[in-house]
Motif scaffolding. Structure first.
Motif, PDB file in Angstrom:
ATOM      1  N   TYR A   1      26.374   3.831   6.680  1.00  0.00           N
ATOM      2  CA  TYR A   1      26.737   3.051   7.878  1.00  0.00           C
ATOM      3  C   TYR A   1      25.891   3.499   9.068  1.00  0.00           C
ATOM      4  CZ  TYR A   1      30.789   0.693   5.774  1.00  0.00           C
ATOM      5  OH  TYR A   1      31.593  -0.109   5.005  1.00  0.00           O
ATOM      6  N   MET A   2      25.584   4.785   9.151  1.00  0.00           N
ATOM      7  CA  MET A   2      24.736   5.259  10.262  1.00  0.00           C
ATOM      8  C   MET A   2      23.326   4.698  10.129  1.00  0.00           C
ATOM      9  SD  MET A   2      25.676   9.132  11.284  1.00  0.00           S
ATOM     10  CE  MET A   2      25.795   9.851   9.675  1.00  0.00           C
ATOM     11  N   VAL A   3      22.787   4.753   8.906  1.00  0.00           N
ATOM     12  CA  VAL A   3      21.428   4.215   8.687  1.00  0.00           C
ATOM     13  C   VAL A   3      21.411   2.715   8.992  1.00  0.00           C
ATOM     14  CG1 VAL A   3      19.692   3.746   6.908  1.00  0.00           C
ATOM     15  CG2 VAL A   3      20.745   5.988   7.035  1.00  0.00           C
ATOM     16  N   GLY A   4      22.475   2.014   8.585  1.00  0.00           N
ATOM     17  CA  GLY A   4      22.575   0.573   8.856  1.00  0.00           C
ATOM     18  C   GLY A   4      22.654   0.299  10.351  1.00  0.00           C
ATOM     19  N   ALA A   5      23.498   1.065  11.055  1.00  0.00           N
ATOM     20  CA  ALA A   5      23.695   0.833  12.495  1.00  0.00           C
ATOM     21  C   ALA A   5      22.393   1.047  13.269  1.00  0.00           C
ATOM     22  CB  ALA A   5      24.793   1.751  13.024  1.00  0.00           C
ATOM     23  N   ASP A   6      21.562   1.979  12.799  1.00  0.00           N
ATOM     24  CA  ASP A   6      20.291   2.258  13.483  1.00  0.00           C
ATOM     25  C   ASP A   6      19.336   1.060  13.472  1.00  0.00           C
ATOM     26  OD1 ASP A   6      20.913   4.762  14.292  1.00  0.00           O
ATOM     27  OD2 ASP A   6      19.815   5.822  12.718  1.00  0.00           O
ATOM     28  N   LEU A   7      19.588   0.103  12.605  1.00  0.00           N
ATOM     29  CA  LEU A   7      18.726  -1.085  12.581  1.00  0.00           C
ATOM     30  C   LEU A   7      19.052  -2.032  13.732  1.00  0.00           C
ATOM     31  CD1 LEU A   7      18.541  -1.475   8.755  1.00  0.00           C
ATOM     32  CD2 LEU A   7      16.535  -1.611  10.241  1.00  0.00           C
ATOM     33  N   GLY A   8      20.145  -1.735  14.453  1.00  0.00           N
ATOM     34  CA  GLY A   8      20.438  -2.441  15.701  1.00  0.00           C
ATOM     35  C   GLY A   8      21.071  -3.813  15.554  1.00  0.00           C
ATOM     36  N   LEU A   9      21.489  -4.190  14.365  1.00  0.00           N
ATOM     37  CA  LEU A   9      22.075  -5.528  14.204  1.00  0.00           C
ATOM     38  C   LEU A   9      23.595  -5.509  14.350  1.00  0.00           C
ATOM     39  CD1 LEU A   9      19.895  -6.871  11.252  1.00  0.00           C
ATOM     40  CD2 LEU A   9      19.705  -7.434  13.665  1.00  0.00           C
ATOM     41  N   LYS A  10      24.229  -4.417  13.924  1.00  0.00           N
ATOM     42  CA  LYS A  10      25.693  -4.308  14.000  1.00  0.00           C
ATOM     43  C   LYS A  10      26.065  -2.839  14.142  1.00  0.00           C
ATOM     44  CE  LYS A  10      27.187  -7.646  10.539  1.00  0.00           C
ATOM     45  NZ  LYS A  10      27.960  -7.722   9.284  1.00  0.00           N
ATOM     46  N   SER A  11      27.172  -2.580  14.835  1.00  0.00           N
ATOM     47  CA  SER A  11      27.676  -1.205  14.909  1.00  0.00           C
ATOM     48  C   SER A  11      28.460  -0.904  13.628  1.00  0.00           C
ATOM     49  CB  SER A  11      28.599  -1.039  16.111  1.00  0.00           C
ATOM     50  OG  SER A  11      29.766  -1.804  15.895  1.00  0.00           O
ATOM     51  N   ARG A  12      28.767   0.370  13.429  1.00  0.00           N
ATOM     52  CA  ARG A  12      29.561   0.750  12.256  1.00  0.00           C
ATOM     53  C   ARG A  12      30.925   0.050  12.305  1.00  0.00           C
ATOM     54  NH1 ARG A  12      31.801   6.755  10.954  1.00  0.00           N
ATOM     55  NH2 ARG A  12      32.748   6.406  12.946  1.00  0.00           N
ATOM     56  N   GLU A  13      31.531  -0.013  13.488  1.00  0.00           N
ATOM     57  CA  GLU A  13      32.852  -0.648  13.627  1.00  0.00           C
ATOM     58  C   GLU A  13      32.771  -2.129  13.242  1.00  0.00           C
ATOM     59  OE1 GLU A  13      31.603   1.551  15.744  1.00  0.00           O
ATOM     60  OE2 GLU A  13      33.097   3.104  15.324  1.00  0.00           O
ATOM     61  N   GLN A  14      31.690  -2.790  13.682  1.00  0.00           N
ATOM     62  CA  GLN A  14      31.541  -4.220  13.328  1.00  0.00           C
ATOM     63  C   GLN A  14      31.405  -4.390  11.827  1.00  0.00           C
ATOM     64  OE1 GLN A  14      28.244  -4.821  16.062  1.00  0.00           O
ATOM     65  NE2 GLN A  14      29.233  -6.696  16.771  1.00  0.00           N
ATOM     66  N   MET A  15      30.645  -3.486  11.201  1.00  0.00           N
ATOM     67  CA  MET A  15      30.457  -3.591   9.740  1.00  0.00           C
ATOM     68  C   MET A  15      31.804  -3.441   9.029  1.00  0.00           C
ATOM     69  SD  MET A  15      26.921  -1.623   8.857  1.00  0.00           S
ATOM     70  CE  MET A  15      26.429  -0.704  10.287  1.00  0.00           C
ATOM     71  N   LEU A  16      32.616  -2.495   9.501  1.00  0.00           N
ATOM     72  CA  LEU A  16      33.919  -2.285   8.852  1.00  0.00           C
ATOM     73  C   LEU A  16      34.846  -3.477   9.099  1.00  0.00           C
ATOM     74  CD1 LEU A  16      34.199   1.510   9.549  1.00  0.00           C
ATOM     75  CD2 LEU A  16      34.306   0.454   7.283  1.00  0.00           C
TER      76      LEU A  16
ATOM     77  N   ARG B   1      14.011  -6.775   8.720  1.00  0.00           N
ATOM     78  CA  ARG B   1      15.117  -6.019   9.315  1.00  0.00           C
ATOM     79  C   ARG B   1      16.458  -6.535   8.752  1.00  0.00           C
ATOM     80  NH1 ARG B   1      15.389  -3.238  14.113  1.00  0.00           N
ATOM     81  NH2 ARG B   1      13.442  -4.131  14.829  1.00  0.00           N
ATOM     82  N   THR B   2      16.602  -7.859   8.722  1.00  0.00           N
ATOM     83  CA  THR B   2      17.859  -8.445   8.249  1.00  0.00           C
ATOM     84  C   THR B   2      18.070  -8.146   6.767  1.00  0.00           C
ATOM     85  OG1 THR B   2      17.566 -10.208   9.846  1.00  0.00           O
ATOM     86  CG2 THR B   2      19.155 -10.628   8.105  1.00  0.00           C
ATOM     87  N   ALA B   3      17.007  -8.275   5.975  1.00  0.00           N
ATOM     88  CA  ALA B   3      17.141  -8.075   4.520  1.00  0.00           C
ATOM     89  C   ALA B   3      17.509  -6.631   4.201  1.00  0.00           C
ATOM     90  CB  ALA B   3      15.839  -8.463   3.816  1.00  0.00           C
ATOM     91  N   VAL B   4      16.837  -5.685   4.845  1.00  0.00           N
ATOM     92  CA  VAL B   4      17.113  -4.278   4.541  1.00  0.00           C
ATOM     93  C   VAL B   4      18.500  -3.895   5.077  1.00  0.00           C
ATOM     94  CG1 VAL B   4      16.042  -3.078   6.522  1.00  0.00           C
ATOM     95  CG2 VAL B   4      15.972  -2.022   4.305  1.00  0.00           C
ATOM     96  N   PHE B   5      18.869  -4.463   6.240  1.00  0.00           N
ATOM     97  CA  PHE B   5      20.198  -4.178   6.793  1.00  0.00           C
ATOM     98  C   PHE B   5      21.292  -4.687   5.846  1.00  0.00           C
ATOM     99  CE2 PHE B   5      23.942  -5.768   8.971  1.00  0.00           C
ATOM    100  CZ  PHE B   5      24.457  -4.555   9.425  1.00  0.00           C
TER     101      PHE B   5
ATOM    102  N   ASP C   1       0.816  -1.210   0.000  1.00  0.00           N
ATOM    103  CA  ASP C   1       0.000   0.000   0.000  1.00  0.00           C
ATOM    104  C   ASP C   1       0.855   1.268   0.000  1.00  0.00           C
ATOM    105  OD1 ASP C   1      -2.670   0.526  -0.114  1.00  0.00           O
ATOM    106  OD2 ASP C   1      -2.822   1.077   2.019  1.00  0.00           O
ATOM    107  N   GLY C   2       2.180   1.082  -0.103  1.00  0.00           N
ATOM    108  CA  GLY C   2       3.081   2.240  -0.129  1.00  0.00           C
ATOM    109  C   GLY C   2       3.514   2.689   1.260  1.00  0.00           C
ATOM    110  N   GLY C   3       3.300   1.840   2.281  1.00  0.00           N
ATOM    111  CA  GLY C   3       3.669   2.204   3.655  1.00  0.00           C
ATOM    112  C   GLY C   3       5.180   2.271   3.846  1.00  0.00           C
ATOM    113  N   MET C   4       5.595   3.135   4.790  1.00  0.00           N
ATOM    114  CA  MET C   4       7.020   3.294   5.084  1.00  0.00           C
ATOM    115  C   MET C   4       7.332   2.743   6.468  1.00  0.00           C
ATOM    116  SD  MET C   4       8.451   4.958   2.579  1.00  0.00           S
ATOM    117  CE  MET C   4       9.730   6.046   3.090  1.00  0.00           C
ATOM    118  N   VAL C   5       8.444   2.030   6.555  1.00  0.00           N
ATOM    119  CA  VAL C   5       8.878   1.459   7.832  1.00  0.00           C
ATOM    120  C   VAL C   5       9.941   2.370   8.431  1.00  0.00           C
ATOM    121  CG1 VAL C   5       9.871  -0.597   8.918  1.00  0.00           C
ATOM    122  CG2 VAL C   5       8.436  -0.835   6.877  1.00  0.00           C
ATOM    123  N   GLU C   6       9.844   2.617   9.753  1.00  0.00           N
ATOM    124  CA  GLU C   6      10.835   3.455  10.438  1.00  0.00           C
ATOM    125  C   GLU C   6      11.581   2.608  11.470  1.00  0.00           C
ATOM    126  OE1 GLU C   6      11.618   6.477   9.539  1.00  0.00           O
ATOM    127  OE2 GLU C   6      10.024   6.674   8.045  1.00  0.00           O
ATOM    128  N   PRO C   7      12.781   3.063  11.898  1.00  0.00           N
ATOM    129  CA  PRO C   7      13.618   2.204  12.760  1.00  0.00           C
ATOM    130  C   PRO C   7      12.934   1.719  14.033  1.00  0.00           C
ATOM    131  CG  PRO C   7      14.839   4.164  12.081  1.00  0.00           C
ATOM    132  CD  PRO C   7      13.448   4.331  11.564  1.00  0.00           C
TER     133      PRO C   7
END
Ligand SMILES: [Fe+2]
Ligand SMILES: [Fe+2]
Length: 313
Positions: free
Chosen positions: A88-103, A36-40, A21-27
């Motif tokens: 990386y900030m948008v990714g970290a906000d999903l709560g699965l990994k910090s920016r440092e972990q991603m790097l 959450r996993t797929a978008v992250f 329906d065009g809905g938007m998901v927020e953190p």
């Protein structure tokens, strides 16, 4: 009716109906963990690719011909690293990994970055090929995501990234024109580089999308990979041949009557090699990226210390 506060859904069916329906998901929303996993993962791949792309641009700051081109490289490096920071900030906000972990995962080869940054750029014309073909392909992919993206923070960040990528593409066109209309040696230099970049640029869109791709179903992407690739071919094949260049493998040929450009079969082996960090320049690029991050640890420490002192004062 407008729903205030974090959104919740009774089940996956209700969630998918909301997305359709065009809905938007927020953190803060109670999104299904699969979403959450797929978008992250999608954002992490994008962030890693911007970071690796930025370092690729940085390599050419001292080697770019003339002051104007060096300034262009400098600005583009800043843009790409800025895109990585935002993502990386948008990714970290999903709560699965910090920016440092991603790097750290990127440097250790546990996560991926786009195929095009697994290749070497031996000449300036390779850099022009990246600006002309790769930035354009990346822009087309990002525009397709932006169009129908269901994850709010990603869509908002993409608006800014796309604006800057548009400049990169224009800069690429201008640099290409200089080589296309330059000396025979400059023309040849680009022709040789095109031989190295045509296939990776086509493969940037990824292998053909699976029929039940959740990225499409959940409106994280809006177009199938092969559709985006075909659109790219229809635009770039006539442009390159129009400038007097020969298309390398896989060759695209213009069909008489329809005017459509049909592409030969694609060899997917080089793309699959990059998925395992076994591309021609993967090892060196990862080592350089890791070195750049660890060599600049003192800057981050100094900034964190200054911020902590300011907060305590
Ligand atoms: Fe970028
Ligand atoms: Fe770019």
């Amino acid at each position: 009716m407008r729903q205030w506060g974090p959104k919740q859904w009774s089940d996956m069916e209700a969630f998918e109906a909301f997305l359709d329906d065009g809905g938007m998901v927020e953190p803060a929303d109670d999104m299904p963990e699969e979403y959450r996993t797929a978008v992250f993962r999608f954002i992490e791949l994008h962030a890693n690719s911007e970071y690796m792309g930025g370092l690729c641009e940085r390599d050419w700051i001292p080697r770019a011909p003339g002051l104007d081109r060096k300034l262009g490289q400098l600005a583009k490096t800043q843009d790409e690293i800025g895109h990585a920071h935002l993502l990386y900030m948008v990714g970290a906000d999903l709560g699965l990994k910090s920016r440092e972990q991603m790097l750290e995962d990127l440097f250790a080869g546990r996560t991926k970055f786009h195929n095009v940054f697994h290749y070497a750029t031996p000449t300036w014309a390779d850099q022009v090929s990246i600006a002309f073909l790769v930035d354009a392909a990346a822009l087309a992919s990002q525009q397709a995501v932006f169009k129908d993206c269901s994850y709010g923070p990603y869509k908002r960040i993409l608006r800014r990234i796309i604006t800057e990528e548009g400049f990169h593409m224009r800069q690429g066109e201008e640099m290409l024109l200089c080589l296309a209309e330059g000396t025979p040696r400059q023309h040849d230099l680009f022709q040789e580089a095109l031989g190295r970049w045509w296939l990776p640029a086509l493969q940037l869109f990824g292998p053909p999308s699976r029929p039940n791709d959740v990225l499409l179903r959940w409106h994280i992407k809006s177009e199938r990979n092969e559709v985006l690739r075909d659109r790219f071919v229809q635009k770039f094949a006539p442009m390159l041949t129009g400038y007097g260049f020969e298309l390398p493998d896989p060759v695209a040929r213009c069909e008489e009557g329809t005017g459509r450009w049909e592409l030969d079969d694609i060899d997917w082996a080089p793309l699959l090699a990059t998925f395992e960090n076994k591309g021609p320049d993967s090892a060196r690029r990862l080592q350089t990226a890791s070195g750049a991050w660890h060599d600049t640890a003192w800057v981050r420490t100094a900034l964190d210390t200054a911020a902590a002192r300011e907060a305590a004062a």
